[in-house]
Structure formats: structure tokens, C-alpha cells
Design an enzyme around this catalytic site. Structure first.
Site, PDB file in Angstrom:
ATOM      1  N   CYS A  50       0.826  -1.207   0.000  1.00 45.67           N
ATOM      2  CA  CYS A  50       0.000   0.000   0.000  1.00 45.67           C
ATOM      3  C   CYS A  50       0.867   1.267   0.000  1.00 45.67           C
ATOM      4  O   CYS A  50       0.419   2.315  -0.423  1.00 45.67           O
ATOM      5  CB  CYS A  50      -0.935   0.000   1.198  1.00 45.67           C
ATOM      6  SG  CYS A  50      -0.058   0.017   2.755  1.00 45.67           S
ATOM      7  N   SER A 109       9.196   2.536   6.406  1.00 46.52           N
ATOM      8  CA  SER A 109       7.729   2.442   6.409  1.00 46.52           C
ATOM      9  C   SER A 109       7.088   3.717   6.912  1.00 46.52           C
ATOM     10  O   SER A 109       7.700   4.477   7.672  1.00 46.52           O
ATOM     11  CB  SER A 109       7.289   1.293   7.322  1.00 46.52           C
ATOM     12  OG  SER A 109       7.732   0.074   6.793  1.00 46.52           O
TER      13      SER A 109
HETATM   14  P1  NAP Z   1      -5.384  -9.992   2.292  1.00 44.53           P
HETATM   15  O1  NAP Z   1      -5.002 -10.526   3.609  1.00 44.53           O
HETATM   16  O2  NAP Z   1      -4.923 -10.703   1.067  1.00 44.53           O
HETATM   17  O3  NAP Z   1      -6.979  -9.901   2.232  1.00 44.53           O
HETATM   18  C1  NAP Z   1      -7.609  -9.429   1.100  1.00 44.53           C
HETATM   19  C2  NAP Z   1      -9.051  -9.111   1.445  1.00 44.53           C
HETATM   20  O4  NAP Z   1      -9.661  -8.482   0.319  1.00 44.53           O
HETATM   21  C3  NAP Z   1      -9.882 -10.327   1.771  1.00 44.53           C
HETATM   22  O5  NAP Z   1     -10.831  -9.948   2.715  1.00 44.53           O
HETATM   23  C4  NAP Z   1     -10.523 -10.637   0.404  1.00 44.53           C
HETATM   24  O6  NAP Z   1     -11.729 -11.371   0.509  1.00 44.53           O
HETATM   25  C5  NAP Z   1     -10.807  -9.248  -0.066  1.00 44.53           C
HETATM   26  N1  NAP Z   1     -10.934  -9.111  -1.513  1.00 44.53           N
HETATM   27  C6  NAP Z   1     -10.039  -9.444  -2.461  1.00 44.53           C
HETATM   28  N2  NAP Z   1     -10.497  -9.101  -3.678  1.00 44.53           N
HETATM   29  C7  NAP Z   1     -11.718  -8.546  -3.498  1.00 44.53           C
HETATM   30  C8  NAP Z   1     -12.681  -8.005  -4.363  1.00 44.53           C
HETATM   31  N3  NAP Z   1     -12.484  -7.966  -5.700  1.00 44.53           N
HETATM   32  N4  NAP Z   1     -13.828  -7.510  -3.839  1.00 44.53           N
HETATM   33  C9  NAP Z   1     -14.024  -7.519  -2.504  1.00 44.53           C
HETATM   34  N5  NAP Z   1     -13.155  -8.045  -1.625  1.00 44.53           N
HETATM   35  C10 NAP Z   1     -12.011  -8.534  -2.114  1.00 44.53           C
HETATM   36  O7  NAP Z   1      -4.914  -8.479   2.102  1.00 44.53           O
HETATM   37  P2  NAP Z   1      -4.538  -7.398   3.232  1.00 44.53           P
HETATM   38  O8  NAP Z   1      -3.089  -7.499   3.521  1.00 44.53           O
HETATM   39  O9  NAP Z   1      -5.509  -7.463   4.349  1.00 44.53           O
HETATM   40  O10 NAP Z   1      -4.709  -6.043   2.387  1.00 44.53           O
HETATM   41  C11 NAP Z   1      -5.989  -5.507   2.122  1.00 44.53           C
HETATM   42  C12 NAP Z   1      -5.817  -4.080   1.627  1.00 44.53           C
HETATM   43  O11 NAP Z   1      -5.130  -3.345   2.633  1.00 44.53           O
HETATM   44  C13 NAP Z   1      -4.976  -3.950   0.358  1.00 44.53           C
HETATM   45  O12 NAP Z   1      -5.500  -2.918  -0.457  1.00 44.53           O
HETATM   46  C14 NAP Z   1      -3.607  -3.563   0.856  1.00 44.53           C
HETATM   47  O13 NAP Z   1      -2.894  -2.766  -0.089  1.00 44.53           O
HETATM   48  C15 NAP Z   1      -3.980  -2.732   2.061  1.00 44.53           C
HETATM   49  N6  NAP Z   1      -2.944  -2.694   3.083  1.00 44.53           N
HETATM   50  C16 NAP Z   1      -2.240  -3.818   3.411  1.00 44.53           C
HETATM   51  C17 NAP Z   1      -1.241  -3.731   4.375  1.00 44.53           C
HETATM   52  C18 NAP Z   1      -0.440  -4.921   4.776  1.00 44.53           C
HETATM   53  O14 NAP Z   1       0.534  -4.714   5.523  1.00 44.53           O
HETATM   54  N7  NAP Z   1      -0.789  -6.139   4.383  1.00 44.53           N
HETATM   55  C19 NAP Z   1      -0.994  -2.511   5.003  1.00 44.53           C
HETATM   56  C20 NAP Z   1      -1.767  -1.424   4.664  1.00 44.53           C
HETATM   57  C21 NAP Z   1      -2.731  -1.524   3.713  1.00 44.53           C
HETATM   58  P3  NAP Z   1     -11.721 -12.993   0.573  1.00 44.53           P
HETATM   59  O15 NAP Z   1     -11.411 -13.348   1.981  1.00 44.53           O
HETATM   60  O16 NAP Z   1     -13.087 -13.372   0.145  1.00 44.53           O
HETATM   61  O17 NAP Z   1     -10.658 -13.436  -0.411  1.00 44.53           O
END
Ligand code: NAP
Length: 429
Positions: A50, A109
Site C-alpha cells: 500500500c 515504512s
Molecule cells: P489480504 O489478507 O490478502 O486480504 C484481502 C481481502 O480483500 C480479503 O478480505 C478478500 O476477501 C478481499 N478481496 C479481495 N479481492 C476482493 C474483491 N475484488 N472484492 C471484494 N473483496 C475482495 O490483504 P490485506 O493485507 O488485508 O490487504 C488488504 C488491503 O489493505 C490492500 O488494499 C492492501 O494494499 C492494504 N494494506 C495492506 C497492508 C499490509 O501490511 N498487508 C498494510 C496497509 C494496507 P476474501 O477473503 O473473500 O478473499
């Protein structure tokens, strides 16, 4: 070979630019295939989070390679290169190596010292290995960066207190709405970030939480871990109802398109205040929601407000990590420098081995058939032993040259003195 990193981060580009260049996991394979098809790009690994999109590359020619990679970014994000350039950072050699060590340690970060980045660096390496983007140099660099990140977390206090983008988002929300107990909170997304959000909100006494996710199983499993409070769960089709009842909405899905925008939000609000905290990149909340009266929308870039508060104490902790980074950088540079010597050592070995074989052959043919097999092998072993002993010192000395200039001089001396093919080939070029 040149090591470089070309990319953008929360320090150089706002979220509206970063989201255009985000390369989600399903698109990594295609991006690696395209990048490695360029003439000067030999290895590549993609770190897309992100807060950053970074292409770590090994280039046979730095100037041309950087031009190819920059053009790739402009094409991929559909952003004219002149618009993109002010947001890009380009680092080479030692600076590029040090940058990855810092990133992996959480020192670059937005939330200084956050732990998720280490998993993201591991993920970047695994994806590039899977799609054959990395070779010997980037594999080693990423493994060293992961090792450094682990050392920094275990040997310093930088990771103390679970810091993450989610905890900063929960803190920002509390700055805007001090009492969570009377608040209806909806979280859209039950992945890693959703999980952390629930944890931090519950620790801040949130009790009315609705958790929506694309697949209900993940939401239910997460809710079940908090049986002492009543977390309602649902799928995305319940979004309108869940937002209608909420005072605060957090969005954290990996959807590539906004899940909330002014059209689907308008019927949910009826003029009452609503705070939206979107920590997704690409953003889950369209910027047009602020056209609606009473709606306030925050993105990851707004977390800087919270982060600035405790940055100073964390910066002091980050100082503790500098010694580790220097150590790891020097180790990597030593290994990387030793790669230069490989071809000289191999030419020297080949040349001396050819002489040994020729001279042995001559000697054995002079001795004739009376010479037994046993005697032949003793003479052969003797010739090998002499060659290995003579080569041992120059090779060890060559590898031991730590600075690039003395290593280059030592290689040139060997090439001239032994009249190595490598030297002749270089002269012809
Ligand atoms: P993650 O663990 O891979 O989880 C992804 C989530 O998004 C799951 O709930 C998934 O649902 C859902 N999803 C995926 N595609 C979708 C769609 N087309 N429509 C609706 N829901 C959808 O990812 P994460 O690390 O939590 O990251 C989520 C967001 O936060 C991303 O945009 C990322 O850039 C941002 N972020 C991440 C971090 C980090 O450190 N990881 C930090 C800050 C921000 P299912 O369970 O049904 O697959």
C-alpha cells in the site's frame, strides 16, 4: 552487473499515483515476463504494497536498463512519463542495496518499525522465484534483506508495541471519534488488515462491529475469535445495510476498484455524519464520496497525522538498527564484489589445467607402456597437486581484495601476467 531499484513510495507519491502503479499478485507474472524481455534487464523482483511499488532489478547496463524499467512503469500505470518522473526514485548499487535492507527492517515504512513489510518482502521474493524473475544476485540480496529485517526486530526495540497501518488507522479514528463504545463500526474486508483492525478496535473498547467480507467463512472465523463481543458478519451484498447503520466504516479489501462511491453511498447516509477510513491501495473508497454532505473520508496518506506523533521516539529506536544495516551491507558487498573475480579465476584455472594436461600427456608418452597404471595415477595426482598449490595463493589473494579498485587491479595483473583469454577478448571489444 548493476543493482538498481526504481519505484515510488509514500515519501515520493500520493495514494492517487501509487494506486495506478500497484501490481497485485495476479499481475506479477505478466509484469516479470515483460520486464525480463527487455535487453538490459537480467533479474527483477516486484515489491508492491500500500505504501510502495518498487522494482528491484539487475541490469547489464545501468542507463539503458533504467530507461527500459521507467518506460515499463509509465506504460503499466498509463501515466505519461513526464508526469511520473517527479514521483519516482532511482537508486543504484550500494544505495539500492541499503534501501532494501532498510525497507525490510521497517525503517522506510510510514509506520516506522511495522512488521507487515517483512512478510511482503518474503512474498515478493517467493513470487519472483515462482515466475523466474530472480537469479543469483537478487535471490541473495532478498534473502539477506529478510535476514536483516529479522535481526533488526529481534536485536533492537524498533518492533516494540504492535505497530501497523491498521493500528494507526484505529488511532486516527479515535482522534476523530473519541468514544468507540457508543459507535457502530463496519469493517469491509476480513483479510490480514481486517484482522488487525478488529484487534485494535476491540482494544479501544469498540463493541458494535459489523464485519463484511467477500467470502463469509473468513469473516465468521475472525468473529468467532471474539466471542465476548457481538461481531455481526455478512457478505458484500449486505454492504448497503451495514453502512446505513454505521458511524464509522473501515475499508481494507484487495479489490482493484472502489467498493464505495457516491452513488451507492448516497442512500445509506440520509444527511447524518459518516467517517470513512480506507487503508486499501488501490483505494476502496472513491474520492467522489466527499461530495455527500456529512461524509468525511480518510486514506492511508492521512495516517501521517497519527504517525508524526510517535515518530520521534521511534526514530531514536531506529538508530539502534544502523549498526546491523552496515554489517549486513558490507557482507553483501563483499559477496557481490567477489562475483567479479569468478571469470578471471575460471580463465586462470582453464589455462593452467590445459598446460597440466598437455605436459602430463607428453611425459607419459615418453615413459612408454612399461609404466604401470598405478605409476600413471601417481604422476597425474602429483601434477594436480602442484597446480592446485600454485593457484591457491593468487586465487585467495584475489578474493580477499575488498575494495573494488584493488580487486580490479589484481584481476588485471593476473590477466596480463598469465596472458588470459579474458584479457584478449576485453581488448578486442
Ligand atoms: P489480504 O489478507 O490478502 O486480504 C484481502 C481481502 O480483500 C480479503 O478480505 C478478500 O476477501 C478481499 N478481496 C479481495 N479481492 C476482493 C474483491 N475484488 N472484492 C471484494 N473483496 C475482495 O490483504 P490485506 O493485507 O488485508 O490487504 C488488504 C488491503 O489493505 C490492500 O488494499 C492492501 O494494499 C492494504 N494494506 C495492506 C497492508 C499490509 O501490511 N498487508 C498494510 C496497509 C494496507 P476474501 O477473503 O473473500 O478473499
Amino acid at each position: 552487473m548493476n543493482i538498481a531499484v526504481i519505484g515510488l513510495s509514500h515519501k515520493t507519491a500520493p495514494v492517487e499515483v501509487r494506486e495506478k502503479l500497484s501490481i497485485p499478485t495476479p499481475k506479477v507474472e505478466g509484469a516479470i515476463a515483460r520486464l525480463t524481455s527487455y535487453p538490459h534487464v537480467k533479474e527483477v523482483s516486484i515489491l508492491s504494497t500500500c505504501n510502495r511499488l518498487e522494482l528491484h532489478v539487475i541490469l547489464s547496463d545501468a542507463e539503458n536498463g533504467i530507461r527500459e524499467v521507467t518506460q515499463f512503469l509509465a506504460d503499466y500505470g498509463n501515466v505519461p512519463i513526464e508526469e511520473l518522473r517527479p514521483h519516482l526514485f532511482i537508486l543504484v548499487q550500494q544505495d539500492a542495496i541499503m534501501h532494501l535492507l532498510r525497507v525490510s527492517s521497517g525503517l522506510d515504512s510510514l509506520v516506522l518499525g511495522e512488521g507487515q513489510i517483512l512478510a511482503q518482502v518474503k512474498h515478493a521474493l517467493a513470487e519472483s522465484q515462482k515466475h523466474k524473475g530472480v537469479g543469483r544476485i537478487l535471490s541473495r540480496l532478498f534473502k539477506d534483506a529478510i535476514k536483516t529485517g529479522k535481526r533488526v526486530r529481534t536485536e533492537t526495540s524498533i518492533g516494540t508495541g504492535a505497530v501497523s497501518v491498521s493500528s494507526a488507522a484505529a488511532e486516527l479514528a479515535q482522534m476523530k471519534i473519541p468514544n468507540f463504545t457508543d459507535c457502530h463500526i463496519t469493517i469491509i474486508g476480513a483479510g490480514k488488515m481486517g484482522r488487525l483492525l478488529v484487534k485494535h478496535l476491540v482494544s479501544k473498547r469498540a463493541v458494535n462491529i459489523t464485519l463484511l467480507n467477500r467470502s463469509i467463512k473468513r469473516a465468521d472465523e475472525l468473529a468467532a475469535e471474539y466471542s465476548h463481543i457481538n461481531i455481526k458478519t455478512g457478505t458484500m451484498d449486505l454492504m448497503e445495510a451495514a453502512v446505513t447503520g454505521a458511524d464509522v466504516v473501515f475499508t481494507c479489501t484487495s479489490s482493484e476498484h472502489p467498493v464505495l462511491h457516491c452513488d451507492n453511498l448516497r442512500p445509506c447516509i440520509a444527511g447524518r455524519p459518516l467517517n470513512l477510513f480506507d487503508i486499501s491501495v488501490p483505494r476502496n473508497v472513491h474520492k467522489n464520496v466527499t461530495e455527500l454532505e456529512g461524509v468525511k473520508a480518510y486514506t492511508v496518506d492521512d495516517l501521517k497525522e497519527v504517525v508524526a506523533k510517535n515518530q520521534e521516539s521511534r526514530r531514536q529506536m531506529a538508530q539502534e538498527a544502523e549498526g546491523i544495516l552496515e554489517q549486513e551491507l558490507n557482507q553483501f558487498l563483499k559477496w557481490f564484489g567477489s562475483l567479479d573475480t569468478v571469470s578471471t579465476i575460471s580463465s586462470l584455472r582453464t589455462k593452467v589445467e590445459a598446460i597440466r594436461e598437455q605436459e602430463l600427456e607428453k611425459a607419459l608418452s615418453r615413459l612408454g607402456t612399461d609404466f604401470s597404471e598405478k605409476h600413471r595415477s601417481v604422476v597425474e595426482a602429483l601434477s594436480r597437486g602442484i597446480v592446485n598449490k600454485i593457484l591457491h595463493d593468487p586465487m585467495t589473494q584475489l578474493r580477499a581484495q575488498e575494495d573494488a579498485e584493488s580487486r580490479k587491479q589484481a584481476m588485471e595483473t593476473l590477466q596480463v601476467l598469465f596472458n588470459l583469454e579474458e584479457k584478449k577478448a576485453a581488448a578486442k571489444r
